[in-house]
Scaffold this motif. Structure first.
Motif, PDB file in Angstrom:
ATOM      1  N   LYS A  46       0.940  14.386  -1.881  1.00 25.18           N
ATOM      2  CA  LYS A  46       1.822  13.294  -2.312  1.00 25.18           C
ATOM      3  C   LYS A  46       3.068  13.167  -1.454  1.00 25.18           C
ATOM      4  N   GLN A  80       0.836  -1.200   0.000  1.00 25.67           N
ATOM      5  CA  GLN A  80       0.000   0.000   0.000  1.00 25.67           C
ATOM      6  C   GLN A  80       0.874   1.254   0.000  1.00 25.67           C
ATOM      7  N   LYS A  81       0.511   2.226  -0.820  1.00 25.71           N
ATOM      8  CA  LYS A  81       1.236   3.498  -0.829  1.00 25.71           C
ATOM      9  C   LYS A  81       1.005   4.195   0.507  1.00 25.71           C
ATOM     10  N   ASP A  93      -2.090   6.374   0.475  1.00 20.20           N
ATOM     11  CA  ASP A  93      -3.343   5.619   0.556  1.00 20.20           C
ATOM     12  C   ASP A  93      -3.588   5.138   1.983  1.00 20.20           C
TER      13      ASP A  93
END
Length: 152
Positions: A78, A56-57, A60
């Motif tokens: 980001k 998972q980022k 996220d």
């Protein structure tokens, strides 16, 4: 599951990393307000945070924590705005963790979410939010968060 670790140049043990959302909104008065929640165990004011799942980022994972713990949805930056460390209580022990903090501009707030009723929430000015969190590095991060401050 092994978490990312950050190496220290001081010879200390590396810290495991969590991710967090810094939920914020721009009020009608055009100032930044921060959404704080309480922890389930101690009732201290914190920001939504947790462990990223494998693959998972981080962004996220931060967004998922904001939804699960506060019912907040929005746009996640980001890049992290910074990080802080804290002592996490475990079963009979404490562990020092590093938390990467991603700003999340709250666009919607759900009427129902997984941890509703388990935590209290408050929208606060950056200065008030910084005053009531326990972690000095988190307080500094909140106080320095970009945007106009709310005036009383």
């Amino acid at each position: 599951m092994k978490q990312k670790e950050k190496k220290h140049s001081t010879g200390e043990s590396p810290l495991r990393q969590q991710v967090a959302a810094l939920p914020f909104r721009i009020s009608e008065g055009k100032c930044v307000e921060i959404l704080l929640i309480t922890s389930r165990d101690t009732g201290r004011f914190i920001i939504p945070k947790g462990w990223p799942k494998k693959g998972q980022k981080p962004t996220d994972a931060a967004a998922m924590e904001a939804y699960e713990e506060a019912g907040a949805f929005g746009k996640v930056a980001k890049k992290p705005v910074g990080s802080y460390t804290y002592w996490k209580r475990g079963d009979g022990n404490f562990e020092r963790l590093q938390v990467l903090v991603y700003p999340l501009e709250v666009k919607k707030h759900r009427a129902s979410w997984p941890e509703k009723g388990e935590r209290r929430m408050a929208w606060l000015s950056t200065e008030d939010a910084a005053l009531i969190v326990d972690e000095p590095d988190l307080a500094s991060l909140i106080r320095n968060f970009k945007g106009p401050a709310c005036k009383d």
